[in-house]
Design an enzyme around this catalytic site. Structure first.
Site, mmCIF file in Angstrom:
data_model
loop_
_atom_site.group_PDB
_atom_site.id
_atom_site.type_symbol
_atom_site.label_atom_id
_atom_site.label_comp_id
_atom_site.label_asym_id
_atom_site.label_seq_id
_atom_site.Cartn_x
_atom_site.Cartn_y
_atom_site.Cartn_z
ATOM 1 N N ASP A 280 1.051 -1.523 -0.138
ATOM 2 C CA ASP A 280 0.188 0.091 -0.472
ATOM 3 C C ASP A 280 0.771 1.345 0.154
ATOM 4 O OD1 ASP A 280 -2.059 -1.650 0.156
ATOM 5 O OD2 ASP A 280 -2.608 -0.803 1.870
ATOM 6 N N GLY B 276 -5.843 -1.444 -0.777
ATOM 7 C CA GLY B 276 -5.312 0.330 -1.107
ATOM 8 C C GLY B 276 -6.134 0.527 0.612
ATOM 9 N N LEU C 198 -3.695 -10.825 -6.000
ATOM 10 C CA LEU C 198 -3.399 -10.898 -7.625
ATOM 11 C C LEU C 198 -1.572 -9.821 -7.061
ATOM 12 C CD1 LEU C 198 -6.093 -11.454 -10.447
ATOM 13 C CD2 LEU C 198 -4.134 -13.084 -9.726
HETATM 14 O O1 F6P Z 1 -2.556 -3.763 4.063
HETATM 15 C C1 F6P Z 1 -1.963 -4.354 2.666
HETATM 16 C C2 F6P Z 1 -2.759 -4.621 2.332
HETATM 17 O O2 F6P Z 1 -2.868 -5.141 0.486
HETATM 18 C C3 F6P Z 1 -4.285 -3.946 2.219
HETATM 19 O O3 F6P Z 1 -4.188 -3.641 0.499
HETATM 20 C C4 F6P Z 1 -5.461 -5.026 2.480
HETATM 21 O O4 F6P Z 1 -6.998 -4.304 3.179
HETATM 22 C C5 F6P Z 1 -5.093 -5.703 3.172
HETATM 23 O O5 F6P Z 1 -3.123 -5.973 2.610
HETATM 24 C C6 F6P Z 1 -5.611 -7.273 2.803
HETATM 25 O O6 F6P Z 1 -5.224 -8.520 3.473
HETATM 26 P P1 F6P Z 1 -5.235 -9.904 4.130
HETATM 27 O O7 F6P Z 1 -6.717 -10.531 3.477
HETATM 28 O O8 F6P Z 1 -4.238 -10.576 3.961
HETATM 29 O O9 F6P Z 1 -6.272 -9.710 5.425
#
Ligand code: F6P
Length: 364
Positions: free
Chosen positions: A143, A186, A289
């Site tokens: 992000d 993001g 992805l």
């Molecule tokens: O913080 C990085 C990030 O890729 C965010 O954009 C997203 O909301 C989150 O991680 C999702 O993470 P996970 O699916 O691993 O909980």
């Protein structure tokens, strides 16, 4: 002669392409000083259950730079200061098990923890530093929302994947005269949406920093239609919010997660555009992805530079700091300056001005 250092390294939070490059540079940098490095598996889990810890040697890391993910495993659950523990009655309670982590760290005679992570993991690292652990942080997130560093590794790979996806959507959108809405990652900052949207010639970009008015988006789509441009590409960051509304999430999922799972704003925007303009509209979510697969050259190099810098900082005993890129140099920033606040997209930044000047709407 100085006793060689024993370094522990962990990776925490969501994975990001470039993590393995950091690990390689830490192991090689330490080995060149005759130090030892131990990999802590799955965030802090390997410091609670020390069976999940292993010696990292140069032979194990020499070819991992091109690999996505992290050979150490990671998690965005399991904060030792707020650990969910299920008792015999099946009830889950939150406990502070950080003392056990401290005890294991001391018992294993580690001289430094190199904690590679995003805002949540760096905050945990800082909490351990305050308890007396010699810690050095390495910022990681696709992000790109960590303060005090111009860039984090993983971001470049994610943006490239998003841009390629947007490029591919143009031809199908154009063939069908459709509005395609693509949701990218993001959660608090719109860097991925902004960079990929501008580079991928999107018509509308929605980011958390600029609440959007659905009517403005529809006006823009209708205006394009009048100009003979019968399709449109909308790039929306998962954390974008409708004016006066709130972020769209999928709830907390499992107990002890460090954040709620976001998702659904793309679908919401697509439905509203279809309802208000009558345009044929589709939405898709790029999701993980953007995090998977091989890192770009930029992210590999960034990871290697950050890892090597972390070892130099350990040598100089600059504990309680984080590696940061302040071009052209990699420098050490106090963790206290970094945590508790994220780096959002400034709404007057040149890239936003550029986007507006080339005809992109932010729905405002
Ligand atoms: O913080 C990085 C990030 O890729 C965010 O954009 C997203 O909301 C989150 O991680 C999702 O993470 P996970 O699916 O691993 O909980």
């Amino acid at each position: 002669m100085d006793k060689g250092m024993r370094i522990a390294i962990n990776t925490g939070g969501g994975d990001a392409p470039g993590l393995n490059a950091v690990i390689k540079a830490v192991v090689m940098g330490a080995d060149s000083r005759n130090w030892e490095v131990y990999g802590i598996k799955n965030g802090y889990a390997g410091l609670l259950n020390t069976d999940e810890m292993f010696r990292l040697t140069p032979a194990m890391v020499h070819d991992i730079c091109s690999l996505g993910g992290t050979i150490l495993g990671t998690t965005n659950k399991g904060n030792p200061f707020k650990m969910p523990i299920t008792n015999l009655a099946g009830e889950t309670e939150i406990r502070d098990v950080s003392d056990k982590v401290m005890d294991n760290f001391k018992r294993l005679r580690f001289d430094c923890l190199i904690a590679v992570g995003g805002d949540g993991s760096l905050e945990i690292a800082y909490d351990f530093f305050k308890k007396g652990m010699p810690v050095i942080g390495v910022p990681k997130t696709i992000d790109n929302d960590i303060r005090a560093t111009v860039i984090t590794f993983g971001f470049d790979t994610a943006v490239n994947i998003a841009t390629e996806a947007i490029d591919r959507l143009h031809s199908t959108a154009k063939s069908h005269d459709r509005v395609m809405v693509v949701e990218v990652m993001g959660r608090n900052a719109g860097w991925i949406a902004l960079h990929s949207g501008v580079s991928g010639s999107a018509n509308v970009i929605l980011i958390p920093e600029i609440p959007f008015d659905i009517d403005k988006i529809c006006d823009h789509v209708s205006e394009l239609e009048l100009q003979g441009h019968h399709y449109a590409i909308v790039v929306v960051a998962e954390g974008a919010v409708p004016l006066g509304g709130r972020v769209i999430d999928k709830g907390n999922g499992e107990v002890g997660r460090q954040h709620v799972v976001l998702g659904g704003v793309g679908e919401y925007v697509a439905k509203e555009i279809a309802r208000k303009t009558g345009k044929d509209t589709r939405s898709l979510v790029l999701g993980h992805l953007q995090r998977g697969g091989s890192p770009t050259t930029f992210d590999r190099l960034m990871g290697l530079r950050f890892g090597a810098a972390a070892v130099r900082m350990a040598e100089e005993k600059k504990f309680g700091t984080m590696v940061a890129l302040n071009p052209p140099v990699v420098t050490a920033i106090p963790l206290s300056d970094v945590i508790g606040n994220i780096k959002r997209v400034p709404t007057d930044i040149d890239t936003i001005k550029t986007a507006r000047e080339i005809g992109i709407s932010f729905g405002d």
